[in-house]
Design a protein around this motif. Sequence first.
Motif, PDB file in Angstrom:
ATOM      1  N   ALA A   1       0.840  -1.204   0.000  1.00  0.00           N
ATOM      2  CA  ALA A   1       0.000   0.000   0.000  1.00  0.00           C
ATOM      3  C   ALA A   1       0.873   1.250   0.000  1.00  0.00           C
ATOM      4  O   ALA A   1       0.619   2.203  -0.735  1.00  0.00           O
ATOM      5  N   THR A   2       1.928   1.233   0.835  1.00  0.00           N
ATOM      6  CA  THR A   2       2.828   2.391   0.892  1.00  0.00           C
ATOM      7  C   THR A   2       3.473   2.627  -0.471  1.00  0.00           C
ATOM      8  O   THR A   2       3.530   3.762  -0.953  1.00  0.00           O
ATOM      9  N   ASP A   3       3.940   1.522  -1.079  1.00  0.00           N
ATOM     10  CA  ASP A   3       4.560   1.662  -2.407  1.00  0.00           C
ATOM     11  C   ASP A   3       3.563   2.219  -3.418  1.00  0.00           C
ATOM     12  O   ASP A   3       3.900   3.079  -4.235  1.00  0.00           O
ATOM     13  N   LEU A   4       2.340   1.719  -3.334  1.00  0.00           N
ATOM     14  CA  LEU A   4       1.303   2.144  -4.281  1.00  0.00           C
ATOM     15  C   LEU A   4       1.018   3.639  -4.125  1.00  0.00           C
ATOM     16  O   LEU A   4       0.940   4.371  -5.114  1.00  0.00           O
ATOM     17  N   VAL A   5       0.893   4.084  -2.866  1.00  0.00           N
ATOM     18  CA  VAL A   5       0.640   5.508  -2.619  1.00  0.00           C
ATOM     19  C   VAL A   5       1.765   6.338  -3.221  1.00  0.00           C
ATOM     20  O   VAL A   5       1.539   7.347  -3.900  1.00  0.00           O
ATOM     21  N   HIS A   6       2.991   5.864  -2.989  1.00  0.00           N
ATOM     22  CA  HIS A   6       4.170   6.544  -3.520  1.00  0.00           C
ATOM     23  C   HIS A   6       4.118   6.648  -5.035  1.00  0.00           C
ATOM     24  O   HIS A   6       4.257   7.718  -5.609  1.00  0.00           O
ATOM     25  N   ALA A   7       3.918   5.492  -5.650  1.00  0.00           N
ATOM     26  CA  ALA A   7       3.920   5.430  -7.115  1.00  0.00           C
ATOM     27  C   ALA A   7       2.808   6.303  -7.696  1.00  0.00           C
ATOM     28  O   ALA A   7       3.030   7.058  -8.647  1.00  0.00           O
ATOM     29  N   LEU A   8       1.616   6.222  -7.083  1.00  0.00           N
ATOM     30  CA  LEU A   8       0.489   7.000  -7.603  1.00  0.00           C
ATOM     31  C   LEU A   8       0.724   8.492  -7.438  1.00  0.00           C
ATOM     32  O   LEU A   8       0.425   9.278  -8.327  1.00  0.00           O
ATOM     33  N   THR A   9       1.257   8.877  -6.279  1.00  0.00           N
ATOM     34  CA  THR A   9       1.521  10.295  -6.046  1.00  0.00           C
ATOM     35  C   THR A   9       2.483  10.825  -7.101  1.00  0.00           C
ATOM     36  O   THR A   9       2.280  11.902  -7.670  1.00  0.00           O
ATOM     37  N   GLU A  10       3.529  10.035  -7.371  1.00  0.00           N
ATOM     38  CA  GLU A  10       4.496  10.478  -8.375  1.00  0.00           C
ATOM     39  C   GLU A  10       3.866  10.540  -9.755  1.00  0.00           C
ATOM     40  O   GLU A  10       4.050  11.502 -10.492  1.00  0.00           O
ATOM     41  N   ALA A  11       3.116   9.510 -10.091  1.00  0.00           N
ATOM     42  CA  ALA A  11       2.488   9.463 -11.411  1.00  0.00           C
ATOM     43  C   ALA A  11       1.529  10.631 -11.597  1.00  0.00           C
ATOM     44  O   ALA A  11       1.457  11.235 -12.665  1.00  0.00           O
ATOM     45  N   THR A  12       0.778  10.967 -10.527  1.00  0.00           N
ATOM     46  CA  THR A  12      -0.178  12.075 -10.642  1.00  0.00           C
ATOM     47  C   THR A  12       0.541  13.393 -10.836  1.00  0.00           C
ATOM     48  O   THR A  12       0.090  14.237 -11.596  1.00  0.00           O
ATOM     49  N   GLN A  13       1.654  13.553 -10.110  1.00  0.00           N
ATOM     50  CA  GLN A  13       2.381  14.821 -10.241  1.00  0.00           C
ATOM     51  C   GLN A  13       2.979  14.955 -11.632  1.00  0.00           C
ATOM     52  O   GLN A  13       3.094  16.049 -12.162  1.00  0.00           O
ATOM     53  N   ALA A  14       3.351  13.785 -12.212  1.00  0.00           N
ATOM     54  CA  ALA A  14       3.973  13.823 -13.537  1.00  0.00           C
ATOM     55  C   ALA A  14       2.941  14.072 -14.628  1.00  0.00           C
ATOM     56  O   ALA A  14       3.284  14.504 -15.724  1.00  0.00           O
ATOM     57  N   THR A  15       1.654  13.798 -14.318  1.00  0.00           N
ATOM     58  CA  THR A  15       0.626  13.958 -15.346  1.00  0.00           C
ATOM     59  C   THR A  15       0.070  15.371 -15.296  1.00  0.00           C
ATOM     60  O   THR A  15      -0.330  15.840 -14.236  1.00  0.00           O
ATOM     61  N   PRO A  16       0.069  16.074 -16.426  1.00  0.00           N
ATOM     62  CA  PRO A  16      -0.447  17.443 -16.413  1.00  0.00           C
ATOM     63  C   PRO A  16      -1.963  17.469 -16.278  1.00  0.00           C
ATOM     64  O   PRO A  16      -2.626  16.473 -16.524  1.00  0.00           O
ATOM     65  N   GLY A  17      -2.479  18.619 -15.906  1.00  0.00           N
ATOM     66  CA  GLY A  17      -3.932  18.776 -15.779  1.00  0.00           C
ATOM     67  C   GLY A  17      -4.271  19.362 -14.429  1.00  0.00           C
ATOM     68  O   GLY A  17      -3.540  19.161 -13.464  1.00  0.00           O
TER      69      GLY A  17
END
Lengths: 533, 175
Positions: free
Chosen positions: B156-172
């Motif tokens: 879960a911790t890894d997932l939160v990390h990965a998602l947070t990074e992915a969201t920041q990298a995605t514009p919008g």
Amino acid sequence: MNAGADREADSADHDADAATGTDPATGTDPATGTDPAAGTDAEWRRLDPRTVRTSLLTVAGVCVAAGAAIGFGIGSMSLFWTLVTVLPASAAALAGAVVVERVRLHKTRYRVLPDRVELTKGIVVRTRRSISRDRIRTVDLTAGPPARFFGIATVKIDTGEQSPESSLSLHAVARAEGERLRADLLDRGRRDGAPRGDGRLATFDPRWMRYAPLSIVTPVLGVAAYGAVLQVARMFGLESDVLWVFDLLGRLGVAGGLALVVAVGVVIGVIGSLGLFAEMWWNYRLDREPGGTLRVRRGLVTARSISLEEQRLRGVELVEPLGVRTVGAARVDAVTTGLRTQGENEDKERKTLLPAAPRGEAERVVAAVLAEEAGPTSAALTRHPVAARGKRIGWALGAVAVPVAALAAIGLLYSWPAGLHLAWIGAVVGAAIAVALALDAYRNLGHGLSGDYLVARHGAVRRSTVALQRRGVVGLTARQSLFQRRRGLMTITATTAAGSGAYSVYDVGADEGLVFADEAVPGLFGPLLERRG
Amino acid sequence: MTVGAADSGTGGAGTLRLRPPVHRVDRRAVTWWRTRILLAGAAPVIVLVVLGSLLSEARWWLMVPAVAVAVATAAAAAGMPMWWYRVHRWEVTGDAVYTRTGALWQEWRVAPLSRVQTVDSERGPLEQAFGLASVTVTTASAKGALTIPGLDHRRATDLVHALTEATQATPGDAT
């Protein structure tokens, strides 16, 4: 800490400037020359001094009302004693109001900077609130009768977030100043280079008043009136007089008495709903303004001005409550972000762009608001599978069966014949109404695409046709109960930042619904779809 | 892709359906769900039994509901967790979060990463005991949150990390 101290010093400076004769009306004083970037709006401004008179008038009204109630209500009190108690109390209230309002006015200041709006206020506890101009979603003006008389208005600047710190209220400023603030703070759309043609989109037609009594307000007010009469009677110990009226009704017989009670209730309800509607919607005007805002102005006694940024608009909802729908009328609500949907009644009313009006007019306003050739809510919609009809009839009959069965069981257990009669009458009447509503609900189901909009319709008692901007959809949900799975039905929900947050296409055929969802918002469901068999 | 017995989707040949997300939740989630049902059912049963043994006149009226609740709880504890385990699945595709949840009412939810606003993980006392965590992904919609329950807490911790990074990298701007 430091910054706070600096700000206080800053504010003191400005106070000094104001004292040396900066004219708040024109707002320009080259001599102050503080921050050139801050422009002409940088200095602190005060509320309008007429606010004191307005508050005084309001308090005086309350005093007169309370005095009259005491004078007439408590019969045992002589005129002399009434005056002796009421007059000093009123005088004290008025004097108190003047002092409090003067001090409040003295202690309240606001200013509009290029990037934010600031307000400092508070007599005992000083607060300073700052709202970033980027975050401002609405600027609403309200003026009750005293305020209108003195030419002032309350300005509410709101970011639409769900916290008390998100709004800022100026109570009150000159009406012209309020209008200027509104225009200033909302004039952002222009920069996006998309100012569409300005002008009047809709104007009130007094004939719309005929739809007012058809709303739920009528029966609610009718019932409330009886409750209020009993309540007041109890307060003043006049219950016996009221009961005497019941005696009189009893002499008319059950049917006659009931008919009279209902008739009086209906008359009160109709008058009340007409009054409320007039107060809310008289003088209604809907304009598109150059700043990229839609502006609703309305109100008979209290004048209200509500502004919605078009940039925040994600669609519209055509709402047809049953009573209004039967005479071919509809209301138009905005589906927009940055407008609180929960909260007081006043907040719920704010999203309404057009009150109950003829359906053709509503369609025209929808098209005008969305700046489309034809309103998407009038587009032809795809019907849903017949299985959805069976489901609705089943649910409706179930809803009738439960109370009927309970009534019948009580009738049998306690050998109460009236209960059994009520049960079968309820079953016959209830089933007829339930089936009629269920068939209507099925007929009303529909979905479709119209240009940039996803259109979904459902509901019988409250038929809703929503047109949602396809790029305003922030997620998709598909939902299936066991029953739906067996019948190949599915409910598709588009989630959005605006309005209620989610708009659904109910009981659509599973295949059709998934294809529709993928077509409406490409790229979400598309990569996840697979064909079986 | 493994298609389990509960994946009988919309049924019928040649029909369109949403494929099941790739990942299952953690196997320990079954025990966690079962414990939760048992605890929730045990509370009223204990109250009813204690009252029933104290109040002799009302014993019948208290014991019958107690037995009914106990039977219902046992049935739910036996059946539901496995059902949930089969249905609950999740996946992060290239540009979206995708979940399937529910049992009697199944729900498939998709939120594009460009619209994700916050990613949280949460661990209640029971979840902590089982080493699990739930991840909630919210969008700008008041009703658009996706929840993935019963993940291994490290995952879960890894997932939160990965998602947070992915969201920041995605514009919008997420609205």
